[in-house]
Write an enzyme that holds these catalytic residues in place. Structure first.
Site, mmCIF file in Angstrom:
data_model
loop_
_atom_site.group_PDB
_atom_site.id
_atom_site.type_symbol
_atom_site.label_atom_id
_atom_site.label_comp_id
_atom_site.label_asym_id
_atom_site.label_seq_id
_atom_site.Cartn_x
_atom_site.Cartn_y
_atom_site.Cartn_z
ATOM 1 N N ALA A 86 0.835 -1.299 -0.020
ATOM 2 C CA ALA A 86 -0.018 -0.128 0.062
ATOM 3 C C ALA A 86 1.008 1.292 -0.063
ATOM 4 C CB ALA A 86 -0.888 0.152 1.259
ATOM 5 N N HIS A 87 0.102 2.295 -0.161
ATOM 6 C CA HIS A 87 0.727 3.599 -0.337
ATOM 7 C C HIS A 87 1.850 4.200 1.024
ATOM 8 C CE1 HIS A 87 -3.007 5.845 1.548
ATOM 9 N NE2 HIS A 87 -2.079 5.000 2.313
ATOM 10 N N ASN A 88 3.024 4.602 0.438
ATOM 11 C CA ASN A 88 4.073 4.853 1.547
ATOM 12 C C ASN A 88 4.665 3.936 2.156
ATOM 13 O OD1 ASN A 88 1.827 7.521 1.176
ATOM 14 N ND2 ASN A 88 4.101 8.396 1.771
#
Length: 295
Positions: free
Chosen positions: A213-215
């Site tokens: 997922a993001h980051n």
């Protein structure tokens, strides 16, 4: 950018300031604008020397650290993400597009899709059929991406306001380091804010049907088995094993050399070299003792 350049009828500038990026308070990036909805975050804000502007409530404005640019709104979180989306859609605040560069020594399957802008693919990479490499992808040398994988997909972030859902545009990127292999139908989401990256560390190997997922930041030489999930903003150290169907919740830290067994659901930080199991995951030895106690 100056706060006065943000035109919004529901907000006003209490103290002028300039910012060059957006992010969460705990990121503390140079020249950052953040938002504060509650007084409980003010001590954290005071320790973040790089934040230059803040969006907050009128009643909290006087509590802000001296020298900050301050904009007030009845709904600061909503205003903050509306500003972000507008900057992403209507301006070059997050950077101008640059033409994609693919090394001549790399083999990109004719049925793969590579965005025309903001992609860089290094030397000796292998990009399989039906792979999608979207904008803001930085792929270093000797990377293998197998069939159907998606790199730099839009992240999953929606802000809820009563009955309304506000999608948050993702303007960051994905950085895949040297020697990484990503197998079929895996998805790696781009970071939320421009200038930030979801990172896959050097020589890490990722199996089929994994979601990063993001980051998230994955260290070097990790192995992530099929159907595992690493949620947003989690940091995984070097040489970590993540077993099939394991789930790691968001904003956690998994220490170097940790071993997360098959199907584990991780909701707390994991110490270096710790072996954990179960749902919710605990130290593997304690988990085995518990299973024996109920057998």
């Amino acid at each position: 950018m100056k706060l006065c350049e943000i035109k919004n009828e529901s907000a006003r500038v209490v103290a002028e300031g300039e910012f060059s990026c957006l992010g969460n308070i705990d990121q503390n990036k140079l020249g950052q604008m953040a938002f504060v909805e509650s007084a409980k975050y003010i001590p954290m804000l005071k320790s973040c020397s790089n934040i230059t502007c803040v969006v907050t409530r009128d009643e909290l404005a006087e509590l802000m650290p001296e020298g900050l640019g301050v904009m007030v709104s009845e709904h600061p979180r909503r205003l903050y993400y509306e500003i972000h989306n507008r900057l992403a859609r209507e301006t070059d605040f997050y950077g101008r597009p640059t033409k994609t560069v693919i090394s001549d020594s790399s083999d990109v399957h004719p049925r793969a899709y590579v965005a025309g802008n903001n992609v860089r693919i290094g030397e000796r990479c292998l990009i399989g059929p039906n792979v999608s490499i979207l904008e803001n992808s930085l792929i270093e040398d000797d990377v293998i991406i197998r069939a159907g994988a998606v790199i730099s997909s839009e992240g999953f972030r929606f802000e809820r306001f009563e009955k309304e859902m506000l999608p948050v545009l993702h303007t960051g990127g994905v950085h895949i380091n040297k020697g990484v292999e990503i197998q079929a139908n895996t998805c790696v989401d781009r970071a939320k804010f421009g200038g930030d990256y979801t990172v896959i560390g050097e020589s890490t190997k990722i199996d089929n049907l994994v979601h990063i997922a993001h980051n998230a930041v994955i260290g070097k030489r990790c192995m992530i088995a099929a159907c595992a999930l690493v949620a947003g903003s989690t940091v995984v150290g070097d040489d970590v094993w993540i077993g099939p169907n394991a789930t790691i919740s968001n904003k956690l830290t998994v220490g170097e050399g940790a071993f997360i067994t098959m199907g584990a659901v991780v909701t707390r930080n994991v110490s270096p070299n710790q072996r954990i199991s179960g749902n919710f995951a605990i130290d593997h030895g304690k988990f085995i003792d518990f299973i024996k106690s109920i057998s």
